[in-house]
Scaffold this motif. Sequence first.
Motif, mmCIF file in Angstrom:
data_model
loop_
_atom_site.group_PDB
_atom_site.id
_atom_site.type_symbol
_atom_site.label_atom_id
_atom_site.label_comp_id
_atom_site.label_asym_id
_atom_site.label_seq_id
_atom_site.Cartn_x
_atom_site.Cartn_y
_atom_site.Cartn_z
ATOM 1 N N ASP A 56 14.735 40.933 -6.526
ATOM 2 C CA ASP A 56 14.074 42.012 -6.992
ATOM 3 C C ASP A 56 12.406 41.663 -7.009
ATOM 4 O OD1 ASP A 56 13.197 40.691 -9.357
ATOM 5 O OD2 ASP A 56 15.040 41.519 -10.511
ATOM 6 N N ASP A 57 11.593 42.602 -7.418
ATOM 7 C CA ASP A 57 10.253 42.622 -7.135
ATOM 8 C C ASP A 57 9.597 41.418 -8.209
ATOM 9 O OD1 ASP A 57 10.111 44.511 -5.396
ATOM 10 O OD2 ASP A 57 9.537 46.146 -6.952
ATOM 11 N N THR A 58 10.161 41.243 -9.388
ATOM 12 C CA THR A 58 9.730 40.020 -10.045
ATOM 13 C C THR A 58 10.160 38.646 -9.642
ATOM 14 O OG1 THR A 58 10.273 41.407 -12.235
ATOM 15 C CG2 THR A 58 10.213 39.121 -12.468
ATOM 16 N N GLU A 59 11.347 38.629 -9.027
ATOM 17 C CA GLU A 59 11.684 37.426 -8.320
ATOM 18 C C GLU A 59 10.758 36.971 -7.242
ATOM 19 O OE1 GLU A 59 16.452 37.347 -9.509
ATOM 20 O OE2 GLU A 59 15.817 38.575 -7.839
ATOM 21 N N ILE A 60 10.815 38.094 -6.396
ATOM 22 C CA ILE A 60 9.555 37.862 -5.142
ATOM 23 C C ILE A 60 8.297 37.373 -5.457
ATOM 24 C CG2 ILE A 60 8.659 39.335 -3.052
ATOM 25 C CD1 ILE A 60 10.870 40.808 -2.739
ATOM 26 N N GLU A 61 7.810 38.143 -6.638
ATOM 27 C CA GLU A 61 6.493 37.732 -6.936
ATOM 28 C C GLU A 61 6.533 36.254 -7.665
ATOM 29 O OE1 GLU A 61 2.619 37.264 -8.116
ATOM 30 O OE2 GLU A 61 3.643 38.774 -6.982
ATOM 31 N N ALA A 62 7.679 35.760 -8.368
ATOM 32 C CA ALA A 62 7.741 34.548 -8.697
ATOM 33 C C ALA A 62 7.571 33.433 -7.646
ATOM 34 C CB ALA A 62 8.744 34.254 -9.561
ATOM 35 N N LEU A 63 8.467 33.703 -6.595
ATOM 36 C CA LEU A 63 8.416 32.895 -5.305
ATOM 37 C C LEU A 63 7.139 32.694 -4.700
ATOM 38 C CD1 LEU A 63 10.304 31.137 -3.847
ATOM 39 C CD2 LEU A 63 10.789 32.869 -2.190
ATOM 40 N N HIS A 64 6.603 33.888 -4.593
ATOM 41 C CA HIS A 64 5.222 33.872 -3.605
ATOM 42 C C HIS A 64 4.209 33.225 -4.637
ATOM 43 C CE1 HIS A 64 6.474 37.471 -1.139
ATOM 44 N NE2 HIS A 64 7.227 36.098 -0.825
ATOM 45 N N SER A 65 4.138 33.398 -5.988
ATOM 46 C CA SER A 65 3.311 32.681 -6.807
ATOM 47 C C SER A 65 3.357 31.211 -6.755
ATOM 48 C CB SER A 65 3.510 33.232 -8.135
ATOM 49 O OG SER A 65 2.496 32.503 -9.162
ATOM 50 N N LEU A 66 4.638 30.796 -6.761
ATOM 51 C CA LEU A 66 4.877 29.248 -6.323
ATOM 52 C C LEU A 66 4.576 28.714 -5.342
ATOM 53 C CD1 LEU A 66 5.974 26.862 -7.949
ATOM 54 C CD2 LEU A 66 8.258 27.377 -6.915
ATOM 55 N N TRP A 67 4.620 29.642 -4.127
ATOM 56 C CA TRP A 67 4.157 29.398 -2.930
ATOM 57 C C TRP A 67 2.701 29.064 -2.622
ATOM 58 C CZ3 TRP A 67 4.662 26.413 1.479
ATOM 59 C CH2 TRP A 67 4.364 26.694 2.484
ATOM 60 N N GLN A 68 2.005 30.060 -3.190
ATOM 61 C CA GLN A 68 0.637 29.982 -3.198
ATOM 62 C C GLN A 68 -0.177 28.979 -3.968
ATOM 63 O OE1 GLN A 68 -1.474 31.844 -1.281
ATOM 64 N NE2 GLN A 68 0.623 32.561 -0.384
ATOM 65 N N TYR A 69 0.605 28.717 -5.362
ATOM 66 C CA TYR A 69 0.216 27.599 -6.086
ATOM 67 C C TYR A 69 0.275 26.173 -5.223
ATOM 68 C CZ TYR A 69 0.412 23.843 -9.608
ATOM 69 O OH TYR A 69 0.463 22.632 -10.146
ATOM 70 N N THR A 70 1.360 26.030 -4.599
ATOM 71 C CA THR A 70 1.542 24.943 -3.733
ATOM 72 C C THR A 70 0.603 24.715 -2.806
ATOM 73 O OG1 THR A 70 3.968 25.023 -4.074
ATOM 74 C CG2 THR A 70 3.261 23.727 -2.187
ATOM 75 N N LEU A 71 0.257 25.964 -2.185
ATOM 76 C CA LEU A 71 -0.852 25.708 -0.970
ATOM 77 C C LEU A 71 -2.133 25.375 -1.582
ATOM 78 C CD1 LEU A 71 -0.102 29.156 1.062
ATOM 79 C CD2 LEU A 71 0.822 26.573 1.675
ATOM 80 N N ARG A 72 -2.293 25.884 -2.719
ATOM 81 C CA ARG A 72 -3.839 25.543 -3.592
ATOM 82 C C ARG A 72 -3.874 24.177 -3.820
ATOM 83 N NH1 ARG A 72 -3.372 28.721 -7.585
ATOM 84 N NH2 ARG A 72 -3.014 27.145 -9.156
#
Length: 178
Positions: A93-109
């Motif tokens: 769902d949208d919340t799960e996608i957002e959580a995963l993408h947020s973790l990926w962006q955090y990792t990149l940063r």
Amino acid sequence: MVAQLENNSVNSTVSLSHTVQGIVQVFTSSSRSFFTGVMAQALRIAGQGTPVLIVQFLKGGIHQGQNNPVVLGQNLNWIRCDLPRCIDTPQLDDTEIEALHSLWQYTLRVVNEGKYSMVVLDELSLAMNFGLIPEIEVLEFLSKRPQNLDIILTGAEMPKSILDLADEITEIRRPNRL
């Protein structure tokens, strides 16, 4: 020791200055039985004073997320996706996608900030295979990472493009025994 080599010279004309190159390791298996070994390696490295980050992209269930890492000792941070469940399907769902993408962006940063010397990206192959993290982004991340950063990627069915650039590949197999 490396810092001493970088700052000292044998004589006035010869310098031992060099940069330690990080490596890309891949652990893959269809039976998901390799994380214990990867975790032991991360704990050993962190115990020697090296900052380590473990990111579990598809593990949830504890509402952890990047804002609430588990800290093991002084040098090991362990984060999971901020989800109420573990991801085992590409249908999110949208919340799960957002959580995963947020973790990926955090990792990149944090990788680009140079905070860690080793980063473990657990189940990243499955996130790529589900189409949740684009393979091209992972390849770009690996090519632009700090030179001295060691990366460990885990998961079943690791894409060939990742295997082709890996310095070391460990495949855990469970052959049929008679």
